[in-house]
Design an enzyme around this catalytic site. Sequence first.
Site, PDB file in Angstrom:
ATOM      1  N   ASP A  41      35.364  47.682  49.926  1.00  0.00           N
ATOM      2  CA  ASP A  41      36.444  48.380  49.227  1.00  0.00           C
ATOM      3  C   ASP A  41      36.190  48.280  47.729  1.00  0.00           C
ATOM      4  O   ASP A  41      35.287  47.561  47.302  1.00  0.00           O
ATOM      5  CB  ASP A  41      37.813  47.789  49.597  1.00  0.00           C
ATOM      6  CG  ASP A  41      37.857  46.281  49.400  1.00  0.00           C
ATOM      7  OD1 ASP A  41      37.256  45.774  48.430  1.00  0.00           O
ATOM      8  OD2 ASP A  41      38.489  45.599  50.222  1.00  0.00           O
ATOM      9  N   ASP A  46      37.736  47.719  43.853  1.00  0.00           N
ATOM     10  CA  ASP A  46      38.835  47.188  43.056  1.00  0.00           C
ATOM     11  C   ASP A  46      38.605  47.553  41.595  1.00  0.00           C
ATOM     12  O   ASP A  46      37.489  47.470  41.098  1.00  0.00           O
ATOM     13  CB  ASP A  46      38.895  45.666  43.192  1.00  0.00           C
ATOM     14  CG  ASP A  46      39.046  45.239  44.642  1.00  0.00           C
ATOM     15  OD1 ASP A  46      40.098  45.530  45.227  1.00  0.00           O
ATOM     16  OD2 ASP A  46      38.094  44.656  45.195  1.00  0.00           O
ATOM     17  N   ASP A  68      38.343  34.178  41.063  1.00  0.00           N
ATOM     18  CA  ASP A  68      38.035  32.960  41.823  1.00  0.00           C
ATOM     19  C   ASP A  68      36.613  32.436  41.584  1.00  0.00           C
ATOM     20  O   ASP A  68      36.419  31.326  41.112  1.00  0.00           O
ATOM     21  CB  ASP A  68      38.343  33.137  43.319  1.00  0.00           C
ATOM     22  CG  ASP A  68      37.820  34.435  43.926  1.00  0.00           C
ATOM     23  OD1 ASP A  68      37.095  35.180  43.237  1.00  0.00           O
ATOM     24  OD2 ASP A  68      38.133  34.701  45.116  1.00  0.00           O
TER      25      ASP A  68
HETATM   26  P1  ATP Z   1      35.585  41.849  49.754  1.00  0.00           P
HETATM   27  O1  ATP Z   1      36.373  43.046  49.295  1.00  0.00           O
HETATM   28  O2  ATP Z   1      34.183  42.102  50.068  1.00  0.00           O
HETATM   29  O3  ATP Z   1      36.276  41.098  50.810  1.00  0.00           O
HETATM   30  P2  ATP Z   1      36.225  40.888  47.144  1.00  0.00           P
HETATM   31  O4  ATP Z   1      35.586  39.849  46.291  1.00  0.00           O
HETATM   32  O5  ATP Z   1      36.263  42.275  46.598  1.00  0.00           O
HETATM   33  O6  ATP Z   1      35.508  40.818  48.534  1.00  0.00           O
HETATM   34  P3  ATP Z   1      39.048  41.163  47.275  1.00  0.00           P
HETATM   35  O7  ATP Z   1      40.034  40.404  48.095  1.00  0.00           O
HETATM   36  O8  ATP Z   1      38.896  42.614  47.478  1.00  0.00           O
HETATM   37  O9  ATP Z   1      37.670  40.405  47.466  1.00  0.00           O
HETATM   38  O10 ATP Z   1      39.431  40.860  45.759  1.00  0.00           O
HETATM   39  C1  ATP Z   1      38.864  41.557  44.662  1.00  0.00           C
HETATM   40  C2  ATP Z   1      38.623  40.614  43.507  1.00  0.00           C
HETATM   41  O11 ATP Z   1      39.846  40.038  43.075  1.00  0.00           O
HETATM   42  C3  ATP Z   1      37.727  39.420  43.835  1.00  0.00           C
HETATM   43  O12 ATP Z   1      36.380  39.728  43.726  1.00  0.00           O
HETATM   44  C4  ATP Z   1      38.173  38.416  42.793  1.00  0.00           C
HETATM   45  O13 ATP Z   1      37.609  38.702  41.545  1.00  0.00           O
HETATM   46  C5  ATP Z   1      39.657  38.681  42.701  1.00  0.00           C
HETATM   47  N1  ATP Z   1      40.431  37.827  43.642  1.00  0.00           N
HETATM   48  C6  ATP Z   1      40.810  38.150  44.894  1.00  0.00           C
HETATM   49  N2  ATP Z   1      41.510  37.167  45.472  1.00  0.00           N
HETATM   50  C7  ATP Z   1      41.576  36.182  44.547  1.00  0.00           C
HETATM   51  C8  ATP Z   1      42.174  34.906  44.527  1.00  0.00           C
HETATM   52  N3  ATP Z   1      42.841  34.435  45.571  1.00  0.00           N
HETATM   53  N4  ATP Z   1      42.063  34.177  43.382  1.00  0.00           N
HETATM   54  C9  ATP Z   1      41.392  34.655  42.314  1.00  0.00           C
HETATM   55  N5  ATP Z   1      40.809  35.839  42.285  1.00  0.00           N
HETATM   56  C10 ATP Z   1      40.887  36.610  43.375  1.00  0.00           C
HETATM   57 MG    MG Z   2      37.196  43.947  47.420  1.00  0.00          MG
END
Ligand code: ATP
Ligand code: MG
Length: 418
Positions: A37, A39, A119
Amino acid sequence: MSPNAIKVTDGLQKAGYEAYLVGGCVRDSLLGLSPKDFDVATNATPEQIKATFRNCRLIGRRFRLAHVLFGREIIEVATFRGHHDEASSEDKKGKQSSDGQLLRDNVYGNIQEDAQRRDFNINAMYYNPSTQEVTDFAGGIDALKSGEFALIGDAETRYREDPVRMLRAIRFSAKLNMRIEPSAADAIHSLNHLLSNIPPARLFEEVLKLFLAGKAVKTYELLQTYGLFGVLFPQLQPLLQDSNSKETLFLENVLENTDKRINNDQRVTPAFIYAAFLWYPLEERTDQIIQEAGLSRYDAFMMAQGEVLHRQVQRIMIPKRFSTVIRDIWILQQRLPRRFGKRAYQALAHPKFRAGYDFLLMRGEVEGGELLELGQWWTKFQHAAPSVQKTMLSSLRHDGPKKHKRRRPKRAVSKNND
Ligand code: ATP
Ligand code: MG
């Protein structure tokens, strides 16, 4: 990168704001993986984002953000987060519990602060589609090269702020095949219990991501290593002490099968996984109820279903649309052995027959014996011509496993036990 995500960054930039793609999509693209996805991070507030796009809705309380909708694709747009100082932690924007958990994280800031609030270092890279530049605030690129990622900031503080980050560490380690930097890894062993403070609704989503990413086996091993699995599935954990027990083998089987299906683009329903994780706790509880209350196996089984699900949702919420399917899969385990008369045809017509049958096959694989034969019988029966089906059913009467039942007078055959 998704054209829709770029429409969002373009739209925001044209409206005079800063906007970047951030997080997993930048990380995964740099690794040559296709992002799940997209962001977007921006200095526009949620209200300003909403004013910029027609197809936009604001969501979240703990973490407010905007969803911009393009048919089935959702682009998540978050305003840059800032630091929580003492003063702001008591106001409406930020809120922290006595043990350091961030109950609300809506303090806005600039891009540098936003990067510090993310994170892991591999998740704090920002890509600007109009300049095609990546800004790496926390050493994410070096981390990707070294195969080891780290939390940003002090591990204990960051896990206390949001214990879900422990699950995310496991998820990224399994998904990206990367090591967790030692201080971030060690802290999980002592803080794993904090996961029980997370609202069950939030854990439902996180747990799905853990097991539906095509790396369920690896993820499970890591969750066990770090003492997290038992916090998520307290009823199952005590049954997994022996690595050769049917409970352990069944679980491993289900996880392997889930990975195989996902990597072959086959559908996996979360209900199947939950039905499997809770199957042996359900059998155990059924036996207990029979002993304690002297109920019939069927009544005890029905009662145990409610209890086992009720206990699980104290930890991880299971939406109704899944819990009804979990029950269907379980009930089919009771129905599939009973094939006389119209029963086999009725079971075959059950909307969840396929899931129930797959489930039976997996039980058969670990338990062998009658269950294995029963699975084979159904494999043959469902594809057989009507005349063959008839023969299969009538031959059950002569050499089926339930011979003794047929000698009973018809009236005495209980509805649930034939
Ligand atoms: P994926 O979408 O592949 O599962 P992602 O890293 O994009 O991995 P998301 O949950 O979509 O994970 O979150 C997008 C971004 O938001 C993360 O890459 C991170 O930078 C931030 N993020 C998400 N959850 C947290 C959290 N609990 N604490 C701090 N930052 C977060
Ligand atoms: Mg993501």
